[in-house]
Design an enzyme around this catalytic site. Structure first.
Site, PDB file in Angstrom:
ATOM      1  N   TYR A  40      -2.019  -0.717  10.476  1.00 44.88           N
ATOM      2  CA  TYR A  40      -2.154  -1.212   9.091  1.00 44.88           C
ATOM      3  C   TYR A  40      -0.929  -0.791   8.275  1.00 44.88           C
ATOM      4  CZ  TYR A  40      -3.941  -1.302   4.251  1.00 44.88           C
ATOM      5  OH  TYR A  40      -4.097  -1.505   2.897  1.00 44.88           O
ATOM      6  N   SER A  97       0.838  -1.206   0.000  1.00 48.49           N
ATOM      7  CA  SER A  97       0.000   0.000   0.000  1.00 48.49           C
ATOM      8  C   SER A  97       0.866   1.246   0.000  1.00 48.49           C
ATOM      9  CB  SER A  97      -0.892   0.027   1.243  1.00 48.49           C
ATOM     10  OG  SER A  97      -1.556   1.275   1.328  1.00 48.49           O
TER      11      SER A  97
HETATM   12  N1  LIG Z   1      -8.538  -0.488  -1.794  1.00 48.55           N
HETATM   13  C1  LIG Z   1      -7.485   0.319  -1.637  1.00 48.55           C
HETATM   14  O1  LIG Z   1      -7.596   1.554  -1.746  1.00 48.55           O
HETATM   15  C2  LIG Z   1      -6.131  -0.248  -1.331  1.00 48.55           C
HETATM   16  C3  LIG Z   1      -5.069   0.636  -1.275  1.00 48.55           C
HETATM   17  C4  LIG Z   1      -3.794   0.148  -1.002  1.00 48.55           C
HETATM   18  C5  LIG Z   1      -3.610  -1.188  -0.791  1.00 48.55           C
HETATM   19  N2  LIG Z   1      -4.664  -2.045  -0.837  1.00 48.55           N
HETATM   20  C6  LIG Z   1      -4.393  -3.469  -0.636  1.00 48.55           C
HETATM   21  O2  LIG Z   1      -4.925  -4.205  -1.720  1.00 48.55           O
HETATM   22  C7  LIG Z   1      -5.267  -5.519  -1.280  1.00 48.55           C
HETATM   23  C8  LIG Z   1      -6.705  -5.830  -1.663  1.00 48.55           C
HETATM   24  O3  LIG Z   1      -7.544  -4.884  -1.001  1.00 48.55           O
HETATM   25  P1  LIG Z   1      -9.051  -4.610  -1.440  1.00 48.55           P
HETATM   26  O4  LIG Z   1      -9.254  -3.160  -1.334  1.00 48.55           O
HETATM   27  O5  LIG Z   1      -9.344  -5.313  -2.695  1.00 48.55           O
HETATM   28  O6  LIG Z   1      -9.802  -5.310  -0.204  1.00 48.55           O
HETATM   29  P2  LIG Z   1     -11.278  -5.878  -0.080  1.00 48.55           P
HETATM   30  O7  LIG Z   1     -12.139  -5.395  -1.178  1.00 48.55           O
HETATM   31  O8  LIG Z   1     -11.654  -5.600   1.327  1.00 48.55           O
HETATM   32  O9  LIG Z   1     -11.063  -7.472  -0.277  1.00 48.55           O
HETATM   33  C9  LIG Z   1     -10.271  -8.160   0.649  1.00 48.55           C
HETATM   34  C10 LIG Z   1     -10.081  -9.590   0.195  1.00 48.55           C
HETATM   35  O10 LIG Z   1      -9.211 -10.233   1.149  1.00 48.55           O
HETATM   36  C11 LIG Z   1      -9.889 -11.315   1.773  1.00 48.55           C
HETATM   37  N3  LIG Z   1      -9.556 -11.339   3.190  1.00 48.55           N
HETATM   38  C12 LIG Z   1      -9.468 -10.292   4.036  1.00 48.55           C
HETATM   39  N4  LIG Z   1      -9.187 -10.724   5.280  1.00 48.55           N
HETATM   40  C13 LIG Z   1      -9.103 -12.089   5.202  1.00 48.55           C
HETATM   41  C14 LIG Z   1      -8.849 -13.108   6.135  1.00 48.55           C
HETATM   42  N5  LIG Z   1      -8.635 -12.875   7.440  1.00 48.55           N
HETATM   43  N6  LIG Z   1      -8.833 -14.400   5.704  1.00 48.55           N
HETATM   44  C15 LIG Z   1      -9.048 -14.675   4.406  1.00 48.55           C
HETATM   45  N7  LIG Z   1      -9.313 -13.747   3.467  1.00 48.55           N
HETATM   46  C16 LIG Z   1      -9.335 -12.469   3.870  1.00 48.55           C
HETATM   47  C17 LIG Z   1     -11.368 -11.058   1.547  1.00 48.55           C
HETATM   48  O11 LIG Z   1     -12.082 -12.295   1.560  1.00 48.55           O
HETATM   49  P3  LIG Z   1     -13.481 -12.437   2.406  1.00 48.55           P
HETATM   50  O12 LIG Z   1     -14.409 -11.389   1.894  1.00 48.55           O
HETATM   51  O13 LIG Z   1     -13.956 -13.818   2.121  1.00 48.55           O
HETATM   52  O14 LIG Z   1     -13.079 -12.237   3.832  1.00 48.55           O
HETATM   53  C18 LIG Z   1     -11.356 -10.394   0.179  1.00 48.55           C
HETATM   54  O15 LIG Z   1     -11.262 -11.359  -0.830  1.00 48.55           O
HETATM   55  C19 LIG Z   1      -4.998  -5.546   0.217  1.00 48.55           C
HETATM   56  O16 LIG Z   1      -3.711  -6.077   0.460  1.00 48.55           O
HETATM   57  C20 LIG Z   1      -5.018  -4.073   0.599  1.00 48.55           C
HETATM   58  O17 LIG Z   1      -4.281  -3.820   1.774  1.00 48.55           O
HETATM   59  C21 LIG Z   1      -5.925  -1.604  -1.107  1.00 48.55           C
END
Ligand SMILES: NC(=O)c1ccc[n+]([C@@H]2O[C@H](COP(=O)([O-])OP(=O)(O)OC[C@H]3O[C@@H](n4cnc5c(N)ncnc54)[C@H](OP(=O)(O)O)[C@@H]3O)[C@@H](O)[C@H]2O)c1
Length: 260
Positions: A159, A147
């Site tokens: 985080y 991130s």
């Molecule tokens: N969105 C942003 O702006 C942003 C920015 C920077 C970095 N990121 C990074 O990008 C990545 C994806 O983020 P996203 O925004 O796509 O998140 P998201 O929409 O919240 O999706 C999270 C995914 O991770 C899984 N997950 C979360 N906790 C889990 C656990 N304890 N066990 C198993 N599965 C788990 C969820 O599965 P379930 O629903 O089944 O729990 C879901 O598939 C992450 O590493 C995040 O830190 C995101």
């Protein structure tokens, strides 16, 4: 990456592949021809929907449940992978699953919130990778999703610390696995429209405007913007790149906004 079939015959696992950025990564790896394990924790319906979308587009995928941070999480994940593809070797590991705890600030973080964030965002990718390496073909690919909060400050300090650890993990791992031709890189998204940000970004035109104002390309990210960079690192085109962190954020906080 436009579905040229460059990953045909490869296997890939995307942790957190059921929603958001991970879903887009899973869909795009499958569009390139990989057999994709779509990992999830709780939301089985989302995982099934992702697999169905991939299959409708002519790709191959299966869902694997493992609640990261829970006892035996890595064993559960690898049992599910074995059930899905038997003894086939692994080619691509994307450590994408993570969560943010908006309450884990310097004032309000607790040992419990710290332990949980690090269990899911740091411990799980470390031990998933440890288990994956003996199963991985030489020349394999590991992509960690970190991130931008590793270089710009936000209140969610725990985080951010967990993502800083992931960046360090990438460099050390890349150095140790180079002799096998395995590359390890980090994709570091900026502010991207997923469920993770729904409580402040998705439903707020004001928030979207202020993100656009600090972004050179004038908008927040979409999952596919990030997924394409991950698929690049997973491809043969990225064979001479390892140990790197790529910021995929539309030019976030490059400097004072110019005229647009
Ligand atoms: N969105 C942003 O702006 C942003 C920015 C920077 C970095 N990121 C990074 O990008 C990545 C994806 O983020 P996203 O925004 O796509 O998140 P998201 O929409 O919240 O999706 C999270 C995914 O991770 C899984 N997950 C979360 N906790 C889990 C656990 N304890 N066990 C198993 N599965 C788990 C969820 O599965 P379930 O629903 O089944 O729990 C879901 O598939 C992450 O590493 C995040 O830190 C995101």
């Amino acid at each position: 990456m436009t579905g040229s079939g460059g990953l045909e015959g490869r296997t890939a696992v995307v942790t957190g592949g059921s929603r958001g950025i991970g879903r887009s990564i899973a869909e795009r790896l499958a569009a390139e021809g990989a057999l994709v394990a779509v990992h999830y924790g709780n939301d089985e319906a989302a995982a099934r929907a992702t697999v169905a979308t991939i299959e409708e587009a002519g790709g191959q995928a299966f869902a694997v449940r493992a609640l990261l941070g829970a006892d035996g999480d890595v064993d559960t994940l690898f049992a599910g992978l074995r059930a899905g593809w038997g003894d086939r070797p692994l080619d691509i590991l994307v450590n994408n699953a993570a969560f943010i705890d908006y309450g884990a600030t310097i004032d309000k973080a607790t040992p419990e919130s710290y332990e949980r964030l690090f269990a899911v965002n740091v411990r799980a990718p470390l031990f998933i990778t440890q288990r994956a390496l003996p199963l991985m073909r030489d020349g394999g690919r590991i992509v960690n999703v970190s991130s931008g909060v590793t270089w710009f400050a936000t209140p969610e300090i725990v985080y951010a610390m967990s993502k800083g650890a992931l960046n360090v993990f990438t460099r050390s791992l890349a150095n140790s696995q180079g002799s096998r031709g395995i590359t390890v890189n980090t994709v570091s998204p900026g502010i991207t429209d997923t469920d993770m940000n729904m409580n402040w970004l998705r439903d707020s035109a004001d928030a979207q405007r202020s993100v656009a104002a600090m972004t050179a390309l004038g908008r927040h990210g979409r999952p596919a913007d990030v997924a394409d960079a991950v698929v690049f690192f997973a491809s043969d085109d990225a064979r001479w790149i390892t140990g790197q962190t790529l910021e995929v954020n539309g030019g976030l906080l490059l400097g004072p906004p110019g005229e647009r």
